[in-house]
Structures are given as C-alpha cells and as structure tokens.
Design an enzyme around this catalytic site. Sequence first.
Site, PDB file in Angstrom:
ATOM      1  N   GLU A  72       0.813  -1.228   0.000  1.00 40.57           N
ATOM      2  CA  GLU A  72       0.000   0.000   0.000  1.00 40.57           C
ATOM      3  C   GLU A  72       0.844   1.275   0.000  1.00 40.57           C
ATOM      4  O   GLU A  72       0.537   2.225  -0.719  1.00 40.57           O
ATOM      5  CB  GLU A  72      -0.944   0.032   1.209  1.00 40.57           C
ATOM      6  CG  GLU A  72      -2.149  -0.885   1.096  1.00 40.57           C
ATOM      7  CD  GLU A  72      -1.864  -2.310   1.524  1.00 40.57           C
ATOM      8  OE1 GLU A  72      -0.731  -2.581   1.991  1.00 40.57           O
ATOM      9  OE2 GLU A  72      -2.748  -3.162   1.387  1.00 40.57           O
ATOM     10  N   HIS A  87      -9.467  -4.500  11.268  1.00 48.63           N
ATOM     11  CA  HIS A  87     -10.185  -4.396   9.996  1.00 48.63           C
ATOM     12  C   HIS A  87     -11.497  -3.634  10.127  1.00 48.63           C
ATOM     13  O   HIS A  87     -12.343  -3.708   9.242  1.00 48.63           O
ATOM     14  CB  HIS A  87     -10.475  -5.789   9.424  1.00 48.63           C
ATOM     15  CG  HIS A  87      -9.283  -6.472   8.840  1.00 48.63           C
ATOM     16  ND1 HIS A  87      -8.190  -6.815   9.592  1.00 48.63           N
ATOM     17  CD2 HIS A  87      -9.012  -6.869   7.577  1.00 48.63           C
ATOM     18  CE1 HIS A  87      -7.294  -7.416   8.814  1.00 48.63           C
ATOM     19  NE2 HIS A  87      -7.764  -7.457   7.585  1.00 48.63           N
TER      20      HIS A  87
END
Lengths: 481, 355
Positions: A215, A284
């Site tokens: 990322e 998450h």
Amino acid sequence: MATDILMPALSPTMEEGKLAKWLKKEGDSVKSGDVLAEIETDKATMEVEAIDEGILAKILVEEGSEGVKVNTPIAIIAGEGEDVSAAASGGGRKPNGAGEPQPAPTPDMKAEGQAEKTASASKTSDDAPRAPAAPAVITNKAPAPVMEEYPSGTEMVTISVREALRDAMAEEMRSDDSVFVMGEEVAEYQGAYKITQGLLQEFGARRVVDTPITEHGFAGIAVGAAFTGLRPIVEFMTFNFAMQAIDHIINSAAKTLYMSGGQLGCPIVFRGPNGAAARVGAQHSHDYSAWYSNVPGLKVIAPYTAADAKGLLKAAIRDPNPVIFLENEILYGQTFPVPKLDDFVVPIGKAKVHRTGKDVTIVSFSIGMTYALKAAQALAEEGIEAEVIDLRTLRPMDTDTVVESVKKTGRCITVEEGFPQSGIGAEIVARLMVEAFDFLDAPVLRITGKDVPMPYAANLEKLALPNVAEVVEAAKAVCYR
Amino acid sequence: MDAANEAGHAKAEAGKAARESAPDHAPAPNTPQFTKDEDLHAYHEMLLIRRFEEKAGQLYGMGLIGGFCHLYIGQEAVVIGMQMASVEGDQVITGYRDHGHMLACGMDAKGVMAELTGRRGGYSRGKGGSMHMFSREKQFFGGHGIVGAQVSLGTGLGFADAYRKNGKVSLTYMGDGAANQGQVYESFNMAQLWKLPVVYVIENNRYAMGTSVARASAQTDFSKRGISFGIPGEQVDGMDVRTVREAANRAIEHARSGEGPYILEMQTYRYRGHSMSDPAKYRTKDEVSKMRDEHDPIEMVRKRLIEAHGVPEAELKATDAKVREIVNDAAEFATHDPEPDPSELWTDILLEARA
C-alpha cells in the site's frame, strides 16, 4: 395555530434575564428574520428574531422587566389568517410553558438517563410539559421537499451500491484515458469485493492495474502519476490498510498543491471500504471518517445510497484534488434506485435532506444512515417527526443544510459508527454551537461507536456499534420525551 | 556472510580504498574524458550550486532563512553529471537536500533563493520553503521533506511515462539514509515488475544525518540494493562529474529503452552539516578537510580546464564573477522581495473543479 415566544437562553447556564426592549408592538405583522425584542443578561445582549410570519398578537412581558425566567412565554404570535384576539386570549395556544420549564440538560447528560426520566414523566401525564420552543417561534411550515439532483420523472433503475461504484468508474474511464484504477486484486480477481468487476475485460491491463500487496508503495506511485496529470483511482482493499499509505495521502497528496504555490495539483481518488464490516476484529473495522476530514487539501466523501455512490464517485474522479472516498462493505450489496441518465453527477460538498421532519434533526452519513432512518421510522410511530440529513460529503462539510434544519427543529443528534472523541459528531456539535446556538433547545447528542477497539465476539461487536434504540432514545431525550 | 555478500563487501571496500589512496585523484585509465566545452559547462553549473549554497548558508546565519536548510556543497558533480545525460522532459525528484537539483534543472536562482527566505517571488510563493519547491515547467517534482517518500513518487513519475509511452525517464534521487526506508523496496519491486523508466540515484554521502552508513546499513554497497528484484546497479565515483555522466548515460539508456529501472550509487560527500544546526560530532574535521582538499569536484574540473584544456585563468575568473553576480542578484532579490500577501494563507489549498 398561535405560538408562544419564549424567553431564550443566551448560554447553557443562563436561568433568567432582562427583557430590555420591544422592537415590535402588538398588532404588527412580523416575518422571518424580524427582530422582535432585545434581551440582556449581565454578560451579553441578544436580539430575538422571528423565524416565521404572523401577527404579534399579545406581549406578555413588558419591556424593562427584570428576572424573566428562561422559557417564560413573552409574547404570542398569531398564525396567518388566524383570529388575533382569540390568539391573544390564549385560545388554541400550545400549552407551552404551562408548567415549569424543563431544565436544560447538562452537556454530559447520558442519553439513557434522560430517556428514562422523560419516559417516566410521560407515563404520569399525557399533558406533560412540551419541549420548549425555539427562541423565536415554532414554525408550522410544511417540511421542505427533498431535493434531488435529477429531473423529476427520470427513469430509475434499482442497482446495488457495488454496481453503482463500478458503473461510475467505467463511465469515467470511457470518457477520459487519463483515468485508471490500481490496487490489490482489482484486475484479474475482479476486485476483492467485486467493485471492479468487468473493468479489466473492458479497459485492459494498462488501465486496470493489479498491484502487489504494498500500500505505501503503490499509493506513492499513484500520487506521483497524479502529479503529472493522470487521474488514478486507488482502491484500498480496506481503509484499514491505507494506514500503511497515509503518509502519501496526507503529506504527498494533500499538501503539495499548497507547498508548490498552486503549481502541482493531485487529481486522485483513494477509495475502498471503511469502518466495520462484520466479525473482522479491531484491525479491519476502523472508521477513518474523522481522520481524513481533519486534513486541509483533501475532500472526503462517504455516501449512503447507490445513487450518491455513483454520482459522487464520478464527481470525485473529475475533481482536480485528492478525494478520499469512504465506502462501506455492508452497504455494497444494498440496492437503491439510481437515475437512468447518461451522465449523473452529484456535486461534492452538499448534504441531502433524506427525510423531512419538524421535531428533531438527525445528522448522519454512510452506514450511519441505516440507524438514522430506522430510528426516524420508529420515532414517527410515536409522533416524533425526525428530519434525517445525510452529510454525504464530510469535507467540505455542508453545515448550512444542518443549521437550516436545526433552526426548524431546535434539536439535533448525530449518528456515526466512528469513535466519539474528535469525531464527525463532535464537529457537528461544535459548528452548531457557533452557528445555531440560539436555535437549540437541548444539547446536541452524539450516537457513536463505543470508545473501544472493535471486539470480535458477536455480542460484544454488537454492543460496540451504534443501534437503532440508542438513536431513538437520544432523539427522545433531546425532545424531552 | 555468504559468498555474494562477501564479494560485494570486498568490492565496496576496494572502491573505498582506491578513493582514499588516490590523493591526486589520478583518473583510472578508463575514466571518460570531457571536451573543453563540457568541462566548461560542468564548471559553471557546479560553481553556481556551490556559490548559491554558500550564500544560502550566509543568509541562514543572518536569520533571513528559517527552519531547516540542507546544503548540497560537495555533492555538485552528482546532479550535474546526471543532468548532462538527461534530455528535456525527463523528470527529476529528490528529497529535502534539493537546492542543487533545482538549479541543475534550470530553475531560476532568484526564485529558489526567494523561497528560502519565504518571499512572494519564491517558487512556491513562500509557502513551501527549502524542502518543498517544484517547477512543472522544468519538470522538477520536488523537494520532499519525508525521507524516502520521493522514491515512490518518482516511481509514479516513471509509471506515468510508461502509461503515456512518452519516452521520458524519471530521475529519482535519494540519500543513503532514505535507501533504508521500506517504501524504497516496494517501489523497486513494482518498477522492475512493470519495467518502469526510472533511474534511482542513491547519493551516498556517508552520513544519514549523524549516522554513518556503517552504523545504519547491513549492506553498505547500495548498488546491490536492487539485486533481489533483478535491478542492475553500479557504484560510481560521485565526485567526478565525468564518471557520473558516463554511468548516467548507461542507466538512462537502459530505462528509456524499456528495460526497466537502474540503480546508481553515487559515492559522494557533503562538506557541511546535515542541516545548518549540525553539531558535527560524528566525524572528524580532518575527514572533511581531506575530502575538500583532495576530491573536490569543482577543483578537479578547474584544474583540468587549465592544465588539459589550456583555458586561461582569466576566463575562469570571469566565470566565477558571472556566477557570483547571479547569486548576489538572487540574494538581493530574496532579501527585498516582500513576504507573501496575508491573503495567500487561504489560497492553493484546493483547485476549482472543472465545470
């Protein structure tokens, strides 16, 4: 119906004040914005404005009176076409201030406590004191119609948020070769959540770019490409993973235009699911709405409906600035009507009144809207008409739409899944303090995710998230019911 | 230590020994030669950076430049040699030690100096400062204050070149300190995976702020940092503008032809501190003066111009005077140009959306 003008409070701690001067006399017709009177405390003076039209039927407190308690009726306004003398004699008046005014709740009031109190009060008497009115007049205006961004009569198709997002990207990629999408599993896998389904087949690997799991690196590459004028759409599999890339989002994308004296724009969209899905644990499930909304140089969007998802994503892709586009995994599969138009674009920075009401304003966005709308339905069954505002864009935040609503309702609650401290709700509260203080009849309450990392266990996770009952309770609490 | 590492280590040590045992910096037999014009050009360009940086140091001392100010003195041959090998349209991006790169890209000394003093005539209208300057016109993409960030961004410039198939190359600079950042390797991976036209220039000036390479890096041969991705790399004498340009030619040709990225470790040295507020406790004065006296990139060219190319001293003095004038004009401008208008506080935050 005639309505009472009540002695307003200039501050949360004010209990009484002086009615310094009447600027209108009995029999005068008044319209929205007219200054009716001036009131004073030892700290400040304030003008009392009318917020609706009518005739000043009777002045109940003469000018020069000292020690006028907050919420005491000071005048009566007759509605249009109403018999002024009947109104002045109190016929048909709301029993507004018939009993002791409700004490203003303290800012740290717990929603549950207040709800219990009001619930027990309403058990004892159906004629329990009504909530105090707004500082000027209670509006009896019909709710404003919900404005849509498409012509009435437009054919609608029902599609999921997932399809709406895909369609938005595909349409923009068809019309502009500089638009491309990159991220993990966006191409051959067809999207981890199938948002990019079919894009590889239509646009090829040059414009639908599978990245390694990296990322920080690919966000930086996309920002660099955007500096040259390309228009990347960066998909994060979830915004939780964008934490690895946040340096490029903030330091590289958001700040460079300013640091370059306006030379180097960064037309980029960072998109993906944000916040809690279900049973995926703390790493998450984070809602980053407040984080990104804190940063100048970014635009931040968090849509609820499929139509907004489509129209706002198209606007985001065309925008010359870095845009954070916060989706929600649970909403992906939900379907909504979407206008069938060749080029449906929703402007960034405009909130939407999703449901009109007069009693309390509920401000929310993204999946928070599901709680807000269900609560509004439940409240309606109990006679409370909630106005539900979908912020849609978090930065720039459309405060005007919220303030306009609060001017009408005098009460406001906010709903979000994010954490309470320094959250979107906190921002709304702060803005209302400045821009709608005189219209508020109760402290603004926030319904948020609990101040804990997201637990895994099903029961704990449920407890950590907001629920409809909490929203209903809070709405009642600010309505003193 | 495995064999490959051992060999690499040995090579790096040999390179170091060779540099240190060559006080005259006698060129190796295969050292590329410059024409007189090339040497004159390099001399002028490097001297401009040197004098500019000296002036910046002075202005900093006078309190006219604020914040951080990282000078490039000693490293001039790196960026000038690279620029001599690049063509118009190739992009340049670097970290915070960026003044030299801007001048090498042809950016106006006045605009750079005025940005250092925070004035309205600066490249960023006074809103960026020493570490944050850009010129779209000169394809200079900054000027980045976050160590290593420019490597991913520079890889993105190369991505855009490949996307547009425009034949341009991204020259992405970093220091030996930045070379240890994680995103550098994420970028190396994608650049090689997608065969992006990027030349990574690692300016190894031996110290990341105050930490020497040996104390910070398990692999001190930075040319090998791309091996696990299959990216070719080489160590280059970064004090000799000729060897820099020759290596740059190879690297840029490799990238431009679609072969993917290339790594050049430029072995160089900064004479000044990390920033203006550097206590310099981490190295000896002797080490610094030895480099200055024996390996100065500008003195080497000057000597060559006089001895090999027969350029009269007077001509070089004229060049010196010309450079001083440019720098003095820049300082004059940068100290008299007004500060930004207060209304500038609120501009350049967002661009207007197109209709």
